[in-house]
Design a protein around this motif. Structure first.
Motif, PDB file in Angstrom:
ATOM      1  N   GLU A  32       0.890  -1.250  -0.003  1.00  0.00           N
ATOM      2  CA  GLU A  32      -0.114   0.079   0.057  1.00  0.00           C
ATOM      3  C   GLU A  32       0.801   1.389   0.065  1.00  0.00           C
ATOM      4  O   GLU A  32       0.436   2.144  -0.479  1.00  0.00           O
ATOM      5  CB  GLU A  32      -0.773  -0.120   1.035  1.00  0.00           C
ATOM      6  N   GLU A  33       2.064   1.286   0.924  1.00  0.00           N
ATOM      7  CA  GLU A  33       2.785   2.321   0.854  1.00  0.00           C
ATOM      8  C   GLU A  33       3.626   2.485  -0.352  1.00  0.00           C
ATOM      9  O   GLU A  33       3.738   3.736  -0.690  1.00  0.00           O
ATOM     10  CB  GLU A  33       3.834   2.239   1.989  1.00  0.00           C
ATOM     11  N   LEU A  34       3.898   1.423  -1.243  1.00  0.00           N
ATOM     12  CA  LEU A  34       4.701   1.508  -2.470  1.00  0.00           C
ATOM     13  C   LEU A  34       3.707   2.084  -3.583  1.00  0.00           C
ATOM     14  O   LEU A  34       4.247   2.700  -4.481  1.00  0.00           O
ATOM     15  CB  LEU A  34       5.028   0.243  -2.986  1.00  0.00           C
ATOM     16  N   ALA A  35       2.472   1.812  -3.359  1.00  0.00           N
ATOM     17  CA  ALA A  35       1.263   2.436  -4.443  1.00  0.00           C
ATOM     18  C   ALA A  35       1.119   3.913  -4.106  1.00  0.00           C
ATOM     19  O   ALA A  35       0.295   4.427  -4.941  1.00  0.00           O
ATOM     20  CB  ALA A  35       0.184   1.437  -4.415  1.00  0.00           C
ATOM     21  N   ALA A  36       1.581   4.572  -3.045  1.00  0.00           N
ATOM     22  CA  ALA A  36       1.176   5.885  -2.931  1.00  0.00           C
ATOM     23  C   ALA A  36       1.977   6.809  -3.895  1.00  0.00           C
ATOM     24  O   ALA A  36       2.890   6.614  -4.162  1.00  0.00           O
ATOM     25  CB  ALA A  36       1.572   6.263  -1.517  1.00  0.00           C
ATOM     26  N   PRO A  37       1.307   7.936  -4.111  1.00  0.00           N
ATOM     27  CA  PRO A  37       1.959   8.681  -4.976  1.00  0.00           C
ATOM     28  C   PRO A  37       3.047   9.613  -4.531  1.00  0.00           C
ATOM     29  O   PRO A  37       3.752  10.053  -5.217  1.00  0.00           O
ATOM     30  CB  PRO A  37       0.642   9.703  -5.493  1.00  0.00           C
ATOM     31  N   ASP A  38       3.210   9.631  -3.265  1.00  0.00           N
ATOM     32  CA  ASP A  38       4.380  10.296  -2.696  1.00  0.00           C
ATOM     33  C   ASP A  38       5.067   9.193  -1.721  1.00  0.00           C
ATOM     34  O   ASP A  38       5.458   9.672  -0.647  1.00  0.00           O
ATOM     35  CB  ASP A  38       3.685  11.458  -1.523  1.00  0.00           C
ATOM     36  N   VAL A  39       5.411   7.962  -2.387  1.00  0.00           N
ATOM     37  CA  VAL A  39       6.093   7.118  -1.954  1.00  0.00           C
ATOM     38  C   VAL A  39       7.567   7.648  -1.517  1.00  0.00           C
ATOM     39  O   VAL A  39       8.136   8.460  -2.066  1.00  0.00           O
ATOM     40  CB  VAL A  39       6.068   5.927  -2.726  1.00  0.00           C
ATOM     41  N   ASP A  40       7.956   7.331  -0.151  1.00  0.00           N
ATOM     42  CA  ASP A  40       9.364   7.689   0.194  1.00  0.00           C
ATOM     43  C   ASP A  40      10.245   7.159  -0.551  1.00  0.00           C
ATOM     44  O   ASP A  40      10.470   5.780  -0.936  1.00  0.00           O
ATOM     45  CB  ASP A  40       9.540   7.230   1.778  1.00  0.00           C
ATOM     46  N   PRO A  41      11.382   7.893  -0.824  1.00  0.00           N
ATOM     47  CA  PRO A  41      12.298   7.435  -2.022  1.00  0.00           C
ATOM     48  C   PRO A  41      13.198   6.310  -1.513  1.00  0.00           C
ATOM     49  O   PRO A  41      13.582   5.220  -2.242  1.00  0.00           O
ATOM     50  CB  PRO A  41      13.049   8.458  -2.392  1.00  0.00           C
ATOM     51  N   ASN A  94       7.940   1.170  10.785  1.00  0.00           N
ATOM     52  CA  ASN A  94       8.098   2.750  10.724  1.00  0.00           C
ATOM     53  C   ASN A  94       7.807   3.551   9.585  1.00  0.00           C
ATOM     54  O   ASN A  94       7.684   4.791   9.683  1.00  0.00           O
ATOM     55  CB  ASN A  94       9.721   2.760  10.855  1.00  0.00           C
ATOM     56  N   VAL A  95       7.470   2.801   8.348  1.00  0.00           N
ATOM     57  CA  VAL A  95       7.391   3.521   7.177  1.00  0.00           C
ATOM     58  C   VAL A  95       5.705   3.640   7.083  1.00  0.00           C
ATOM     59  O   VAL A  95       5.103   4.354   6.106  1.00  0.00           O
ATOM     60  CB  VAL A  95       7.667   2.844   6.100  1.00  0.00           C
ATOM     61  N   ILE A  96       4.864   3.094   7.793  1.00  0.00           N
ATOM     62  CA  ILE A  96       3.390   2.899   7.671  1.00  0.00           C
ATOM     63  C   ILE A  96       2.803   4.389   8.388  1.00  0.00           C
ATOM     64  O   ILE A  96       2.734   4.502   9.467  1.00  0.00           O
ATOM     65  CB  ILE A  96       2.802   1.738   8.491  1.00  0.00           C
ATOM     66  N   ARG A  97       2.135   4.787   7.564  1.00  0.00           N
ATOM     67  CA  ARG A  97       1.667   6.266   7.677  1.00  0.00           C
ATOM     68  C   ARG A  97       0.168   6.258   8.508  1.00  0.00           C
ATOM     69  O   ARG A  97      -0.032   7.408   9.243  1.00  0.00           O
ATOM     70  CB  ARG A  97       1.662   7.219   6.503  1.00  0.00           C
ATOM     71  N   ASN A  98      -0.351   5.123   8.477  1.00  0.00           N
ATOM     72  CA  ASN A  98      -1.667   4.966   9.488  1.00  0.00           C
ATOM     73  C   ASN A  98      -1.333   4.440  10.788  1.00  0.00           C
ATOM     74  O   ASN A  98      -0.984   3.087  10.896  1.00  0.00           O
ATOM     75  CB  ASN A  98      -2.606   4.216   8.681  1.00  0.00           C
ATOM     76  N   PRO A  99      -1.355   5.187  11.954  1.00  0.00           N
ATOM     77  CA  PRO A  99      -0.637   4.569  13.123  1.00  0.00           C
ATOM     78  C   PRO A  99      -1.591   3.289  13.620  1.00  0.00           C
ATOM     79  O   PRO A  99      -1.010   2.497  14.144  1.00  0.00           O
ATOM     80  CB  PRO A  99      -0.855   5.694  14.008  1.00  0.00           C
ATOM     81  N   ASP A 100      -2.766   3.546  13.232  1.00  0.00           N
ATOM     82  CA  ASP A 100      -3.684   2.205  13.765  1.00  0.00           C
ATOM     83  C   ASP A 100      -3.207   0.966  13.119  1.00  0.00           C
ATOM     84  O   ASP A 100      -3.073  -0.196  13.531  1.00  0.00           O
ATOM     85  CB  ASP A 100      -5.020   2.463  13.456  1.00  0.00           C
ATOM     86  N   ARG A 101      -3.156   1.228  11.673  1.00  0.00           N
ATOM     87  CA  ARG A 101      -2.435  -0.011  10.909  1.00  0.00           C
ATOM     88  C   ARG A 101      -1.173  -0.522  11.341  1.00  0.00           C
ATOM     89  O   ARG A 101      -0.837  -1.812  11.532  1.00  0.00           O
ATOM     90  CB  ARG A 101      -2.726   0.160   9.220  1.00  0.00           C
TER      91      ARG A 101
END
Length: 354
Positions: A32-41, A94-101
């Motif tokens: 899911e994070e890889l698919a985000a438009p603003d993925v961390d480089p 650490n890379v997951i932006r949704n704290p609950d997830r």
């Protein structure tokens, strides 16, 4: 040279202290994070490679990370590894932006790890995952994972969405680790977007160099910020020969002292114990993960003390049998080699070997 065997016939067991695993829940969150438009480089460079690159090495790593059963045990037997101390692979939650997830991923990882340890109690030990994005929930999970599940430490994959554990917002996390009397393993992460550019463009962002730069800085921040004065019982483990910090100690002491005396930085104050080197020697333990180099190990034992240098393989990212053979052959007294391979880990992680 004989192939390494388990069982301790060489005079010590081999306990590998920085060995990685993953879970389906973490992989789904990574996707899911890889698919985000603003993925961390840095995340894209690291996890995009290990999840999707068709080369043999990333395919081996991706497959091995998912196994907490017979395949992993077979790989350990082939390499003479008696026990792995397992931690959730970088960058973990650490890379997951949704704290609950992120919290859910940590909880399920700890449950899966505890199940594997129960099935193979003489072969596996484990470090708890948590999601520092929600410090209160992270503290609760640390207490559960150590107190109820019986895990032996806490592993945090360095920066948390660009923030570091010396930030007082993470005090509850450090308080929980200190209260549970277990070590904190600060494992590398790729440098955050604010610092990765020149490393990434040169292909130096990952384990080749960027990991050490980022995680060594994190460890130093824990010292120079005064965090270890706030948490005087905290014990921290860092890998890869201490992310090179033992080799920098002279200059770190000199320049830190100069900076404090002149008041150059508002953030750099005098420390209760004075020198950076004092904190490194009293609060840190060093593993050799990824550095099967006799000279570096002996230097670090001399600088840090024989009781603070431990063996790690870095499975499955770096696990040649030849490295085990080389370390077995080190010109080192048996009692010192036993500390390195076995008893330092048993003491720090409170392991009772059969």
């Amino acid at each position: 040279m004989t192939t390494p065997k388990t069982g301790g016939a060489q005079g010590y067991l081999r306990i590998a202290t920085e060995e990685a695993f993953t879970t389906p829940e973490l992989i789904a969150a990574f996707r899911e994070e890889l698919a985000a438009p603003d993925v961390d480089p840095g995340f894209l460079s690291l996890i995009g490679y290990y999840l999707d690159h068709p080369a043999e090495r990333p395919r081996f790593v991706a497959n091995a990370l998912m196994d907490l059963g017979e395949q992993r045990i077979a790989h350990m037997d082939e390499r003479g590894i008696d026990r792995q101390i397992l931690g959730l692979t970088a960058p973990g939650t650490n890379v997951i932006r949704n704290p609950d997830r992120a919290t859910m991923v940590a909880e399920t990882a700890n449950d899966r790890l505890a199940e594997a340890i129960a099935k193979y109690p003489t072969r596996f030990s484990g470090m708890a995952a948590c999601a520092p994005q929600n410090p209160k929930a992270a503290a609760r999970e640390i207490e559960r994972a150590i107190g109820k599940l019986g895990l032996s430490g806490v592993l945090i994959n360095s920066h948390i969405l660009g923030e570091y554990l010396d930030n007082p917002k993470f005090n509850e996390v450090l308080e929980a680790i200190e209260a549970m009397d277990v070590p904190l393993y600060i494992h590398p992460n790729t440098p955050p977007a604010s610092m990765i550019g020149p490393l990434l463009e040169a292909g130096l962002d990952g384990a080749i160099f960027g990991f050490g730069v980022e995680t060594g800085m994190h460890a130093l921040r824990m010292i120079t910020s005064g965090a270890l004065d706030r948490f005087p019982k905290l014990q921290i483990v860092i890998g890869h020969m201490g992310e090179a910090l033992p080799f920098w100690l002279y200059r770190l002491d000199f320049m830190h002292g100069a900076g404090v005396r002149t008041g150059r930085y508002e953030s750099m104050k005098a420390l209760k114990k004075g020198k950076v080197s004092t904190y490194l020697r009293e609060h840190f333990h060093i593993t050799n993960s990824g550095v099967a180099w006799e000279e570096a190990i002996k230097f670090t034992q001399k600088v840090m003390g024989e009781d603070r240098v431990l063996y790690a393989m870095d499975y499955p990212y770096q696990c040649p049998i030849a490295e085990v053979e080389a370390l077995d052959a080190m010109d080192m007294p048996l009692e010192v080699k036993r500390k390195f391979f076995q008893t330092n880990a048993e003491r720090l992680f409170k392991i009772k070997s059969a």
